[in-house]
Design an enzyme around this catalytic site. Structure first.
Site, mmCIF file in Angstrom:
data_model
loop_
_atom_site.group_PDB
_atom_site.id
_atom_site.type_symbol
_atom_site.label_atom_id
_atom_site.label_comp_id
_atom_site.label_asym_id
_atom_site.label_seq_id
_atom_site.Cartn_x
_atom_site.Cartn_y
_atom_site.Cartn_z
ATOM 1 N N TYR A 1 26.826 38.592 -41.973
ATOM 2 C CA TYR A 1 25.590 38.347 -41.220
ATOM 3 C C TYR A 1 24.591 39.476 -41.464
ATOM 4 C CZ TYR A 1 22.365 37.468 -37.368
ATOM 5 O OH TYR A 1 21.227 37.235 -36.629
ATOM 6 N N ASP A 2 25.082 40.722 -41.393
ATOM 7 C CA ASP A 2 24.208 41.881 -41.576
ATOM 8 C C ASP A 2 23.591 41.901 -42.973
ATOM 9 O OD1 ASP A 2 24.726 42.670 -39.010
ATOM 10 O OD2 ASP A 2 26.260 44.142 -39.563
ATOM 11 N N LEU B 1 -9.823 9.592 -39.187
ATOM 12 C CA LEU B 1 -9.790 8.906 -40.473
ATOM 13 C C LEU B 1 -10.175 7.447 -40.290
ATOM 14 C CD1 LEU B 1 -6.414 10.206 -41.952
ATOM 15 C CD2 LEU B 1 -8.695 10.889 -42.672
ATOM 16 N N LYS C 1 1.504 9.791 -42.595
ATOM 17 C CA LYS C 1 0.650 10.047 -41.439
ATOM 18 C C LYS C 1 1.564 10.349 -40.252
ATOM 19 C CE LYS C 1 -3.219 8.212 -38.807
ATOM 20 N NZ LYS C 1 -2.647 8.503 -37.474
ATOM 21 N N ARG D 1 -7.043 19.695 -31.980
ATOM 22 C CA ARG D 1 -8.251 19.076 -32.526
ATOM 23 C C ARG D 1 -9.268 18.781 -31.436
ATOM 24 N NH1 ARG D 1 -8.435 13.196 -35.380
ATOM 25 N NH2 ARG D 1 -8.694 12.542 -33.232
ATOM 26 N N CYS E 1 -27.543 -9.792 -18.306
ATOM 27 C CA CYS E 1 -28.327 -9.817 -17.073
ATOM 28 C C CYS E 1 -29.645 -9.129 -17.390
ATOM 29 C CB CYS E 1 -27.601 -9.082 -15.949
ATOM 30 S SG CYS E 1 -28.603 -8.926 -14.444
ATOM 31 N N CYS F 1 -31.163 -4.651 -11.516
ATOM 32 C CA CYS F 1 -29.777 -4.995 -11.150
ATOM 33 C C CYS F 1 -29.029 -3.729 -10.745
ATOM 34 C CB CYS F 1 -29.077 -5.653 -12.331
ATOM 35 S SG CYS F 1 -27.312 -5.945 -12.062
#
Length: 664
Positions: free
Chosen positions: A41-42, A87, A109, A130, A414, A419
């Site tokens: 690991y090391d 898009l 996508k 976004r 209308c 109105c």
């Protein structure tokens, strides 16, 4: 190391080591298992640390980092320098041929939340949603909790990309399965969007959100194609969507497109990506940018959408509402059904022609779908009883309705200008978020104000303080609520020309068009009215056509509407948005379209853009027929410089541009 053949292999090794070490860490700390020895690991850990130091690439989930997760109290708004538009969409593969005789790139996508990343001096400085394309929310605090996002990259350039934040379908299923039924998420998109916008990064960290880039925004001046830009992102450690290239030689062959679409669908299914379609984009960046945009989408790409989900239900009623222009619109009410993760029980029928063509009757069995996964519509009537009786009078004022019989385009109007329904919708639009955004003025409150005669014209809102005592006596109002509403109205008195034009409700003239018109008038109400009085042709502005131009003059040709608009303006205080432009308006660059490409001597691109913008120039991303100058200093040819030469557009060094700024 950027640019060498070794770089991509090194980036891949960093990503591999990060994933492997995280696997070992999870097994050790969460499952009490040691998959490798401490020495193994090391060794891997040390290798990763050396590679990170050599390349400058450090991923958000790197085990070498002690990432602090600091919550925020709210999501702050930010303005996008490059608009993040939507898009155009189609469901017919043959429509892809309309993109023309050019090389195309097909991409999945992804169905998540669009996010923008910005790097400066090699460090991630901003991440944002976004939003509406112009303004988003800052989520930078959550990025360290994402999977596979580089926090640092090996370049001093300003690099900005947009992409999708999403969750792998396997992870979504596993996480959802562990939740009680009433807490489960409806769709991967809802899950991703909610995770990305968490205030506490610790919550986001547990959600396994992935980011994948799909579009270059800033810092790709050295890339002529979309493929080139993706390769640059990959060298910098930014993950990108997989692509499928379709050559211009087969642009007429629908089968080639369908093959590309099928391959992307197969890949998505294998890798368990949440996708709802395929994006097709021009490979040539300059050519794509030259196609321009609408207020809704760029024209350099199109989204091929998969079929919409459909459900069967029972039609229970058809309700009619009066719009601010007098149009009376029917809305179908049916037994609730779930579509794309949300419960739906209403759908607009748009006009009487649709009711007639569907042969609707109350109690009919109908099919409902969300068109393009957004707008609920009745797509089919299985019963076709054709028993619905059309209304003859306005549901608000009782006047006889006028009908224009043109098949599917049949309209019901209308024509009573007094109105109450028309008046109400006018005020609802004016005070709404897309216009003046006056908080606290609900539809019910506005209806009450109209009923008691407090407001008749838009300008009457700014005289409501005279009725404060009476307002406070109405049910649901009270003194505190009345004061809050009056304060919000007073705050809205300070507004920009853009917001004023939007709020008038001129047909087709929405927020995007109003922004362009305001910029043309240098945000001056006086200059705007001068142009109105001189019958200026607004279609001279890119993205504003003859229809908008005609609608503007039809609006001001109605004396009542014109008087109301002028009186409203007299109650507002207009704020300047472009003070520098008025000072520098007499420079040779005032009103000129300028493209800046490549490296500049002594200046960054951002610095050059700021100087020229303050001088009145309009900065473009690509060379078009409307470009006045290309600023380019390098010796090698690019698509932009070639196009400029073909169109006889002057090419300047930035030094020459600075000399021109000194001239009047």
């Amino acid at each position: 190391m950027e640019g060498s053949k070794m770089t991509q292999a090194t980036v891949d090794r960093i990503r591999q080591l990060t994933a492997k070490l995280n696997l070992y860490r999870n097994a050790y700390y969460n499952e009490n298992q040691s998959l490798v020895s401490d020495s193994q690991y090391d060794a891997l850990f040390d290798e990763l640390k050396v590679l990170e130091e050599e390349t400058g690439i450090i991923f958000s989930d790197s085990p070498t980092q002690n990432v602090g997760f600091t919550p925020v109290s709210k999501l702050t708004k930010t303005t996008h320098k490059v608009l993040l538009l939507s898009l155009d969409k189609t469901k017919n593969a043959a429509d892809i041929a309309k993109l023309g005789r050019e090389d195309l790139i097909f991409m999945p996508k992804l169905d998540g939340l669009t996010v923008k990343l910005t790097y400066e001096n090699g460090k991630l400085i901003e991440a944002a949603t976004r939003g509406d394309g112009s303004t988003g929310e800052l989520i930078t605090h959550n990025i360290p909790a994402f999977l596979d996002v580089p926090m640092t990259i090996p370049t001093d350039e300003i690099i900005s990309v947009s992409g999708e934040a999403y969750v792998n379908l396997h992870d979504f299923g596993a996480i959802n399965h562990a939740l009680p039924p009433d807490k489960q998420f409806k769709t991967p998109r809802n899950y991703a969007a909610g995770s990305v916008r968490q205030l506490d990064p610790q919550i986001c960290k547990s959600r396994k959100i992935t980011f994948t880039a799909f579009s270059p925004l800033e810092g790709f001046w050295d890339c002529e194609t979309l493929v080139d830009s993706f390769r640059k992102m990959q060298r910098l450690g930014i993950p990108t969507v997989p692509t499928h290239f379709v050559s211009r030689q087969v642009w007429r062959e629908t089968e080639q497109y369908q093959t590309a679409i099928d391959e992307i669908q197969y890949a998505a299914a294998e890798k368990e990506w949440p996708i709802d379609g395929v994006v097709i984009r021009y490979n040539d960046l300059t050519y794509g940018n030259s196609k321009g945009r609408t207020s809704h989408h760029y024209n350099y790409a199109i989204a091929y959408k998969f079929e919409d989900e459909t459900e069967t239900t029972i039609l229970r009623d058809i309700e009619w509402t009066v719009g601010r222009t007098g149009s009376v619109t029917p809305t179908a009410v049916f037994d609730p059904v779930e579509l794309d993760g949300t419960m739906v029980e209403r759908a607009s029928l748009h006009n009487i022609g649709i009711i007639r063509n569907l042969k609707l009757g109350i109690g009919d069995t109908v099919k409902v779908a969300k068109m393009n996964m957004i707008i609920p519509q009745i797509t089919e009537n299985l019963t076709k009883s054709d028993t619905y009786k059309m209304i003859l009078t306005c549901p608000e004022c009782g006047n006889m309705l006028v009908r224009s019989e043109t098949g599917n385009g049949a309209q019901t109007m209308c024509e009573n200008k007094d109105c109450p329904g028309r008046h109400l919708e006018k005020f609802v639009y004016f005070t709404g978020k897309s216009a003046m955004d006056i908080k606290g003025l609900s539809r019910a409150t506005l209806k009450m104000m109209i009923k008691y005669g407090y407001i008749k014209n838009l300008s009457d809102l700014y005289g409501l303080h005279k009725h404060r005592r009476m307002l406070a006596t109405h049910s649901g109002m009270g003194e505190k609520s009345a004061d809050k509403v009056l304060a919000a109205i007073e705050e809205s008195r300070h507004c920009t020309l853009e917001k004023y034009i939007t709020s008038l409700g001129i047909p087709e003239v929405g927020k995007s068009a109003a922004k362009l018109i305001a910029a043309e008038c240098e945000d001056s109400y006086g200059k705007y009215m001068e142009k109105i009085q001189s019958h200026y042709n607004w279609s001279n502005i890119a993205s504003i056509g003859e229809v908008m131009n005609d609608n503007i003059y039809a609006f001001y040709g109605d004396q009542n509407l014109r008087d109301e608009a002028v009186l409203l303006a007299q109650n507002l205080i207009f704020e300047e948005k472009f003070p520098q432009k008025s000072v520098m308006a007499d420079t040779l660059f005032a009103g000129k379209n300028v493209v800046i490409s490549g490296r500049l001597e002594g200046y960054t691109k951002a610095e050059a853009e700021k100087i020229l913008t303050e001088a009145g120039a309009v900065i473009q991303s690509g060379v078009t027929a409307a470009t006045n100058y290309l600023i380019y200093e390098e010796t090698n040819e690019t698509a932009k410089s070639r196009m400029a030469k073909q169109k006889n557009i002057p090419i300047l060094t930035f030094g020459q541009a600075m000399e021109m700024l000194k001239q009047k």
